[in-house]
Design an enzyme around this catalytic site. Structure first.
Site, mmCIF file in Angstrom:
data_model
loop_
_atom_site.group_PDB
_atom_site.id
_atom_site.type_symbol
_atom_site.label_atom_id
_atom_site.label_comp_id
_atom_site.label_asym_id
_atom_site.label_seq_id
_atom_site.Cartn_x
_atom_site.Cartn_y
_atom_site.Cartn_z
ATOM 1 C CG HIS A 2 30.082 -17.180 -1.382
ATOM 2 N ND1 HIS A 2 30.140 -15.915 -1.925
ATOM 3 C CD2 HIS A 2 31.035 -17.906 -2.018
ATOM 4 C CE1 HIS A 2 31.075 -15.868 -2.858
ATOM 5 N NE2 HIS A 2 31.647 -17.065 -2.932
ATOM 6 N NE ARG A 36 36.273 -1.490 -2.238
ATOM 7 C CZ ARG A 36 36.824 -2.648 -2.578
ATOM 8 N NH1 ARG A 36 37.580 -2.723 -3.666
ATOM 9 N NH2 ARG A 36 36.633 -3.729 -1.856
ATOM 10 C CB VAL A 81 2.834 26.829 27.742
ATOM 11 C CG1 VAL A 81 2.961 28.086 26.880
ATOM 12 C CG2 VAL A 81 1.849 25.858 27.113
ATOM 13 C CE LYS A 115 11.063 27.650 7.047
ATOM 14 N NZ LYS A 115 9.575 27.730 7.058
#
Length: 525
Positions: free
Chosen positions: A278, A217, A63, A136
């Site tokens: 392919h 594309r 802290v 924020k």
């Protein structure tokens, strides 16, 4: 009013120089712990956060910044009179610039022997809280979470005395992305831990973290939209690390086929060439160098090679480039290119040329530049599995036929098996002398795959006599074996595991061919 900057970084790369530049611009410095000491030791006037808040760090530093004087200074909207009045009432100064990077959680858990206690102590609390507050309130606060942002931020501060809204928003997005990545890493790690303390291979919650490289594309078809992403931490030697040297923008299908070719070619230790069409290899070969490897690979199926994707695992020289330039190629990949090789393709402006460094040697999937886990998207879900990175050595093969393989046959069988791993199931691959002779891929019936491989060999004027053949899964009946032997195969490698294995083995003995079992299946869907 002078600007206030709060600096609290775990990774102190470049921070001293950045703080010195901020001070030179008249910006007041706040800092914590080790960062404050670093700045003070360098002679910079810096206020410790504990002095700023009037509350000491506590709980071993857990802290220190969780205080209204910190978060109030970050979250207060400067355009709201009530917010500014509240700050004045409580004696809180605004914080206009936040520079934070987080405890090294990802690096900590990546270390061998990392304990749960080590991981927990490297979960940052105050840092993410400050970053979220600043991000924020991005219109009023610039938040920097990476050293690469220091230069652009300083350039704007020096030129304009402030950061532009565009830059602050971009920094805010980057900050939220960083927090998401950080929390995802924590979730992945902790949700792997089971009741007995062992780590599950797959986490209870999977948090994918990917970075967009480019919009495409279109997708697989023109009516589909698409984008190209990479892992947050890409493996060295993977396709996403490629540098494009020339050519048009890569398409969705280019990338998918290029990955198939690159993964296949880098699995060979000797000079190799892979041609993909392919998503299936239509020609694979090894040779003394790139030219020989390409020439052999092209012979497998010249028709399918038209408009294909070509990958080499050795730098490309002029001779290989001149040979490849005679055919229509969509994408060309290699670890490097000679200046003369690049000159050959200079007039072929549409050819996409990629340079990809081969992965460094090593035993881990990461070191080999391979995915450790494969993911397949299904309706509202994912299928996850460890990647098929299984390699096979000659010592693992089990000869089940009466006829024993020659050294050359063993070599051809292992070559065929390596190629079959990258062919869509059902896969049948004929090979000889380090070269594919016929490839049958993606058929519902293994018999049809075998017949197609034979037909392709005939069209390429290649004889299958004396070839080795690989089947990615077992032969359920002897008919599959008969088809490949009728085509000319004299040695066969397959996983085994069928209820009728003995029937198939007996057929191999009847036909006088070699049969070895790999014990490993290589379905590829």
């Amino acid at each position: 009013m002078p600007m206030n900057a709060l600096i609290s970084v775990s990774d102190k790369t470049g921070i001293l120089e950045f703080a010195q530049a901020l001070h030179a611009l008249g910006i007041k410095l706040l800092s914590t712990g080790g960062t404050a000491k670093l700045l003070a030791d360098a002679g910079l006037p810096v206020t410790e956060v504990a002095d700023h808040t009037g509350f000491p760090e506590m709980l071993d530093g857990r802290v220190k910044t969780l205080h209204p004087k910190v978060h109030g200074g970050l979250l207060a909207r400067r355009d709201l009179a009530a917010h500014m009045a509240a700050l004045k009432e409580h004696g809180i100064d605004t914080i206009d610039l936040l520079v934070v990077n987080l405890y090294p959680f990802e690096a900590t858990v990546a270390k061998p022997g990392c304990t749960l206690e080590d991981a927990i102590e490297n979960i940052d609390i105050g840092g993410p809280a400050m970053v979220r507050s600043a991000a924020k309130n991005w219109k009023d606060v610039g938040v920097l979470t990476d050293a690469s942002q220091y230069g652009p931020a300083l350039a704007e501060l020096k030129a304009d005395g402030k950061l532009s809204d565009k830059t602050k928003f971009a920094f805010s997005v980057a900050a939220f992305n960083r927090i998401s990545q950080y929390d995802g890493a924590i979730s992945d790690y902790l949700s792997r831990i089971q009741e007995d303390g062992a780590h599950a291979l797959f986490p209870a919650q999977s948090n994918g973290r990917f970075v967009k490289l480019q919009d495409l594309r279109y997708g697989e078809n023109p009516h589909q939209q698409a984008a190209f992403y990479r892992d947050l931490y890409p493996a060295p030697g993977s396709l996403v690390t490629a540098k494009q040297l020339q050519g048009k923008e890569l398409s969705y299908n280019n990338i998918a086929d290029a990955d198939a070719a690159w993964e296949c070619v880098k699995s060979f230790d000797t000079p190799a060439c892979v041609i993909v069409k392919h998503a299936n290899p239509c020609g694979v070969a090894t040779g003394a160098g790139p030219l020989e490897a390409y020439s052999k690979a092209f012979k497998t199926d010249p028709t399918s090679a038209f408009g294909g994707i070509i990958a080499f695992n050795r730098p490309m020289d002029r001779a290989a480039a001149e040979a490849v330039s005679k055919q229509f190629v969509e994408v060309l990949m290699a670890p490097g290119y000679s200046a003369e090789a690049l000159e050959v393709f200079k007039s072929k402006v549409n050819v996409r040329i990629l340079e990809i460094a081969l992965p460094p040697g090593g035993k881990t999937d990461w070191d080999n530049g391979r995915n450790a886990v494969d993911v397949k998207r299904i309706g509202s879900g994912l299928l996850m599995q460890t990647a098929d990175n299984r390699e096979l050595s000659a010592g693992e093969l089990k000869v089940v036929s009466k006829k024993q393989p020659t050294p050359q046959q063993l070599q051809d069988l292992l070559f065929a098996w390596k190629v079959a791993k990258f062919v869509k199931s059902n896969a049948i691959v004929f090979c000889a002398d380090g070269m594919t002779m016929g490839v049958g891929a993606g058929q519902m019936s293994r018999l049809d795959s075998a017949r197609i491989a034979s037909i392709k060999a005939q069209h390429a004027n290649l004889s299958l006599a004396g070839t080795a053949v690989a089947s990615d899964a077992f032969f359920p009946f002897r008919d599959g074996l008969d088809v490949v032997v009728d085509a000319g195969a004299t040695s066969v490698i397959q996983p085994g595991g069928s209820m009728r294995d003995q029937e198939v083995i007996d057929a191999a003995d009847e036909r006088g061919v070699v049969m070895v079992l790999s014990g490993v299946r290589h379905f590829r869907h």
